[in-house]
Design an enzyme around this catalytic site. Structure first.
Site, PDB file in Angstrom:
ATOM      1  N   HIS A  74     -37.029 -10.980  -1.801  1.00  0.00           N
ATOM      2  CA  HIS A  74     -36.546 -12.027  -2.562  1.00  0.00           C
ATOM      3  C   HIS A  74     -36.116 -13.472  -1.725  1.00  0.00           C
ATOM      4  O   HIS A  74     -35.934 -13.148  -0.323  1.00  0.00           O
ATOM      5  CB  HIS A  74     -35.060 -11.793  -3.492  1.00  0.00           C
ATOM      6  CG  HIS A  74     -35.722 -10.731  -4.696  1.00  0.00           C
ATOM      7  ND1 HIS A  74     -35.398 -11.021  -5.897  1.00  0.00           N
ATOM      8  CD2 HIS A  74     -36.056  -9.441  -4.414  1.00  0.00           C
ATOM      9  CE1 HIS A  74     -35.793 -10.008  -6.745  1.00  0.00           C
ATOM     10  NE2 HIS A  74     -36.244  -9.126  -6.019  1.00  0.00           N
ATOM     11  N   ASN A 105     -36.446  -8.804 -13.325  1.00  0.00           N
ATOM     12  CA  ASN A 105     -35.495  -8.263 -12.693  1.00  0.00           C
ATOM     13  C   ASN A 105     -34.357  -7.934 -13.330  1.00  0.00           C
ATOM     14  O   ASN A 105     -33.095  -7.652 -12.692  1.00  0.00           O
ATOM     15  CB  ASN A 105     -35.456  -8.863 -11.141  1.00  0.00           C
ATOM     16  CG  ASN A 105     -34.933  -7.962 -10.102  1.00  0.00           C
ATOM     17  OD1 ASN A 105     -35.366  -6.888 -10.076  1.00  0.00           O
ATOM     18  ND2 ASN A 105     -34.031  -8.276  -9.321  1.00  0.00           N
ATOM     19  N   ARG A 106     -34.169  -8.159 -14.575  1.00  0.00           N
ATOM     20  CA  ARG A 106     -33.333  -7.596 -15.465  1.00  0.00           C
ATOM     21  C   ARG A 106     -33.558  -7.009 -16.665  1.00  0.00           C
ATOM     22  O   ARG A 106     -33.018  -6.445 -17.579  1.00  0.00           O
ATOM     23  CB  ARG A 106     -32.339  -8.936 -16.017  1.00  0.00           C
ATOM     24  CG  ARG A 106     -31.653  -9.805 -15.166  1.00  0.00           C
ATOM     25  CD  ARG A 106     -30.458  -9.231 -14.405  1.00  0.00           C
ATOM     26  NE  ARG A 106     -30.026 -10.128 -13.502  1.00  0.00           N
ATOM     27  CZ  ARG A 106     -30.324 -10.399 -12.162  1.00  0.00           C
ATOM     28  NH1 ARG A 106     -31.514 -10.039 -11.524  1.00  0.00           N
ATOM     29  NH2 ARG A 106     -29.643 -11.428 -11.587  1.00  0.00           N
ATOM     30  N   ARG A 112     -40.022 -18.577  -8.301  1.00  0.00           N
ATOM     31  CA  ARG A 112     -39.709 -19.914  -7.696  1.00  0.00           C
ATOM     32  C   ARG A 112     -39.259 -19.432  -5.974  1.00  0.00           C
ATOM     33  O   ARG A 112     -39.223 -20.179  -4.976  1.00  0.00           O
ATOM     34  CB  ARG A 112     -38.572 -20.562  -8.039  1.00  0.00           C
ATOM     35  CG  ARG A 112     -37.145 -19.709  -8.188  1.00  0.00           C
ATOM     36  CD  ARG A 112     -36.176 -20.664  -8.885  1.00  0.00           C
ATOM     37  NE  ARG A 112     -34.972 -19.854  -9.248  1.00  0.00           N
ATOM     38  CZ  ARG A 112     -33.918 -20.459 -10.104  1.00  0.00           C
ATOM     39  NH1 ARG A 112     -34.204 -21.535 -10.714  1.00  0.00           N
ATOM     40  NH2 ARG A 112     -32.846 -19.755 -10.210  1.00  0.00           N
ATOM     41  N   GLU A 113     -39.415 -18.152  -5.878  1.00  0.00           N
ATOM     42  CA  GLU A 113     -38.886 -17.650  -4.350  1.00  0.00           C
ATOM     43  C   GLU A 113     -40.117 -17.254  -3.882  1.00  0.00           C
ATOM     44  O   GLU A 113     -40.639 -16.428  -3.272  1.00  0.00           O
ATOM     45  CB  GLU A 113     -38.101 -16.332  -4.578  1.00  0.00           C
ATOM     46  CG  GLU A 113     -36.936 -16.614  -5.364  1.00  0.00           C
ATOM     47  CD  GLU A 113     -36.140 -15.006  -5.665  1.00  0.00           C
ATOM     48  OE1 GLU A 113     -36.366 -14.227  -5.307  1.00  0.00           O
ATOM     49  OE2 GLU A 113     -35.122 -15.372  -6.643  1.00  0.00           O
ATOM     50  N   GLU A 151     -33.025 -10.213   0.636  1.00  0.00           N
ATOM     51  CA  GLU A 151     -32.739 -11.581   0.500  1.00  0.00           C
ATOM     52  C   GLU A 151     -33.414 -12.328   1.591  1.00  0.00           C
ATOM     53  O   GLU A 151     -32.136 -12.563   2.482  1.00  0.00           O
ATOM     54  CB  GLU A 151     -31.255 -12.204  -0.176  1.00  0.00           C
ATOM     55  CG  GLU A 151     -31.089 -11.415  -1.641  1.00  0.00           C
ATOM     56  CD  GLU A 151     -31.823 -11.937  -2.635  1.00  0.00           C
ATOM     57  OE1 GLU A 151     -32.474 -12.963  -2.572  1.00  0.00           O
ATOM     58  OE2 GLU A 151     -31.596 -11.647  -3.860  1.00  0.00           O
ATOM     59  N   ARG A 176     -38.513 -19.364 -12.801  1.00  0.00           N
ATOM     60  CA  ARG A 176     -37.795 -18.148 -12.174  1.00  0.00           C
ATOM     61  C   ARG A 176     -38.529 -16.811 -12.884  1.00  0.00           C
ATOM     62  O   ARG A 176     -38.895 -15.827 -12.500  1.00  0.00           O
ATOM     63  CB  ARG A 176     -36.531 -17.920 -12.334  1.00  0.00           C
ATOM     64  CG  ARG A 176     -35.870 -16.722 -11.952  1.00  0.00           C
ATOM     65  CD  ARG A 176     -34.310 -16.832 -12.290  1.00  0.00           C
ATOM     66  NE  ARG A 176     -33.586 -15.670 -12.501  1.00  0.00           N
ATOM     67  CZ  ARG A 176     -32.997 -14.983 -11.366  1.00  0.00           C
ATOM     68  NH1 ARG A 176     -32.804 -15.636 -10.140  1.00  0.00           N
ATOM     69  NH2 ARG A 176     -32.384 -13.816 -11.453  1.00  0.00           N
ATOM     70  N   TYR A 228     -23.620  -9.619  -6.582  1.00  0.00           N
ATOM     71  CA  TYR A 228     -23.112  -9.855  -7.755  1.00  0.00           C
ATOM     72  C   TYR A 228     -23.620  -8.816  -8.578  1.00  0.00           C
ATOM     73  O   TYR A 228     -24.646  -8.429  -8.389  1.00  0.00           O
ATOM     74  CB  TYR A 228     -23.084 -11.066  -8.244  1.00  0.00           C
ATOM     75  CG  TYR A 228     -24.600 -11.687  -8.682  1.00  0.00           C
ATOM     76  CD1 TYR A 228     -25.396 -11.244  -9.630  1.00  0.00           C
ATOM     77  CD2 TYR A 228     -24.881 -12.523  -7.634  1.00  0.00           C
ATOM     78  CE1 TYR A 228     -26.686 -11.803  -9.570  1.00  0.00           C
ATOM     79  CE2 TYR A 228     -26.329 -12.931  -7.422  1.00  0.00           C
ATOM     80  CZ  TYR A 228     -27.187 -12.589  -8.377  1.00  0.00           C
ATOM     81  OH  TYR A 228     -28.486 -12.956  -8.347  1.00  0.00           O
ATOM     82  N   TYR A 236     -32.609 -16.100  -2.185  1.00  0.00           N
ATOM     83  CA  TYR A 236     -32.266 -16.518  -0.644  1.00  0.00           C
ATOM     84  C   TYR A 236     -30.754 -16.029  -0.303  1.00  0.00           C
ATOM     85  O   TYR A 236     -30.223 -16.039  -1.325  1.00  0.00           O
ATOM     86  CB  TYR A 236     -32.344 -18.197  -0.185  1.00  0.00           C
ATOM     87  CG  TYR A 236     -31.518 -18.958  -1.315  1.00  0.00           C
ATOM     88  CD1 TYR A 236     -30.197 -19.376  -0.484  1.00  0.00           C
ATOM     89  CD2 TYR A 236     -31.885 -19.505  -2.401  1.00  0.00           C
ATOM     90  CE1 TYR A 236     -29.521 -20.200  -1.486  1.00  0.00           C
ATOM     91  CE2 TYR A 236     -31.164 -20.197  -3.170  1.00  0.00           C
ATOM     92  CZ  TYR A 236     -29.913 -20.695  -2.639  1.00  0.00           C
ATOM     93  OH  TYR A 236     -29.243 -21.508  -3.193  1.00  0.00           O
TER      94      TYR A 236
END
Length: 447
Positions: A326, A273-274, A205-206, A401, A257, A379, A328
């Site tokens: 990425h 990305n995890r 979605r980015e 970002e 996503r 985070y 935002y």
């Protein structure tokens, strides 16, 4: 996705749904599509915690209510804004929970459906780029489809055979090619040159991230200022790393996503990305297949991540910098991201280049990005491509970002992932010199 357009008079934007179809009424058209998630009535809240306890309260909201919330900007630290999207039925329990803890969310986006309708209308109204068109005909002020992106980078390679080549890191789950351009003049010594590697679109979605990658490509191949740079190093750009998810976000669900694997327990996709095999599932990841941060059933379960790993691993001595684009928040983030307060031995070099990128961005439109460690400034999130790249020996590694955020002068922070097309130009213009700063570091060191 099928569209029907009808001329209208008026300025009203309204939404209604019936028989599986949603009609979006805009300034000049009605766009009708079957099966596209409308997001009518969805809202996005912003919460700014003032204490550590408030950070934890919001972080526990999904667990406390038994509801899987979609955090656009996850809880991280005191003073750092949290953005969360809510379906209509989630609003009441979430509001009761937060108000009961003394928190008052602000409506950042009152009706997400209006923004989704805008995107649908924009997609319906522009002319796709196709094979055979001149590379110069590409419109960089639009969000393009996967097919248009691939057609354009193929045309760029064809038009610039002396220093641009096109190849693929492999196919996605749904057999789309994950193509890249290598931009750089052949080495006079025939030795493999040092390289900067840039990818975009790992989160579907980015949309602004692939747009920035495409703008970079165009500048590199049309601006002779970069000739000496491209004689010294190669720049490798993957403009769309998650093509299945990206197309799904365009054709079915704007807020998608993840990848498109599955289903697992009735839900599709994993957060690529995890999913990388470094500190997998240590922090900031979920084992719930319906979560936006689902890390997959095992490390490297997602084929797109497998493809990226297989490309990076044998080139870890020549790829000296890895940047993943990425959105935002307007951040320049360096490893390690899997925890807080833990940094690579060369963290001072990472900080120094991060500050160079910050200055390069600010010099264009005055936008101020935050430079910091990923785990501290954003985070903790494990299994990410940046940490993985650093773990295999790539020196300069950053997650960038892009807009929107509060550091620019365009008051765009209210849009989240729904950044309107009018903001593409300033975003990509200010991103370019930051990427060039990283390229210059690859050329000049220290390495």
């Amino acid at each position: 996705m099928q569209f029907r357009t009808v001329a209208l008079i008026g300025l009203l934007v309204a939404f209604s749904a019936s028989a599986g179809a949603t009609r979006y009424f805009g300034r000049e058209a009605v766009v009708e599509t079957e099966g596209y998630k409308s997001y009518v009535g969805y809202t996005v809240w912003q919460i700014v915690p003032t204490t550590d306890e408030q950070v934890h309260i919001v972080a526990r909201m999904s667990e406390a209510l038994g509801i899987e919330f979609d955090f656009w900007k996850a809880p991280s630290r005191v003073g750092k804004a949290i953005d969360v999207m809510l379906a209509p039925e989630q609003v009441r329990p979430a509001l009761q929970y937060l108000q009961g803890k003394g928190l008052k969310p602000v409506n950042k986006i009152k009706d997400l459906g209006k923004h989704v309708a805008r995107d649908l209308f924009a997609m319906q109204s522009y002319t796709p780029f196709k094979a055979g068109m001149a590379a110069s005909d590409f419109d960089f002020d639009k969000y393009h489809s996967y097919d248009s992106i691939i057609a354009w980078i193929e045309s760029v390679a064809t038009a610039n055979p002396t220093f641009v080549s096109i190849d693929t890191i492999g196919q996605s789950l749904q057999n789309r090619e994950i193509k890249y351009l290598k931009i750089g003049y052949p080495s006079a010594t025939k030795a493999e040159k040092n390289a900067l590697f840039i990818d975009a679109g790992i989160h579907a979605r980015e949309w602004i991230a692939p747009a920035a990658a495409l703008y970079l490509i165009n500048q590199l191949v049309t601006n002779s200022t970069y000739t000496s740079l491209l004689q010294a190093i190669d720049i490798i750009v993957v403009p769309e790393l998650n093509p299945d998810g990206y197309e799904y976000s365009r054709n079915s669900d704007r807020m998608w996503r993840k990848s498109r694997s599955g289903p697992r327990r009735g839900c599709y996709g994993a957060d690529i990305n995890r999913n990388f095999p470094f500190k997998w599932m240590v922090a900031g990841s979920s084992n719930n297949p319906c979560s936006e941060t689902y890390a997959g059933p095992s490390a490297l379960s997602e084929i797109e991540g497998q493809r990226l790993k297989a490309f990076l691993d044998p080139r870890n001595n020549t790829i000296k910098a890895y940047l993943t684009l990425h959105s935002y928040g307007e951040d320049i983030l360096y490893p390690w991201g899997y925890t807080t307060g833990h940094y690579p031995p060369d963290v001072n070099d990472l900080k120094a280049l991060g500050q160079e990128m910050f200055k390069a961005i600010k010099a264009v439109h005055g936008t101020e990005f935050e430079v910091g460690n990923s785990g501290d400034a954003l985070y903790p999130a494990s299994g990410a491509s940046d940490d993985y790249s650093k773990s295999i020996g790539i020196k300069y590694v950053y997650t960038v970002e892009l807009r929107p955020g509060e550091g620019d002068n365009d008051n765009d922070q209210w849009y989240g992932f729904e950044l309107p097309e009018k903001f593409i130009k300033p975003t990509v213009e200010e991103t370019l010199p930051a990427l060039i700063a990283a390229a210059n570091r690859v050329q000049n060191g220290p390495l």
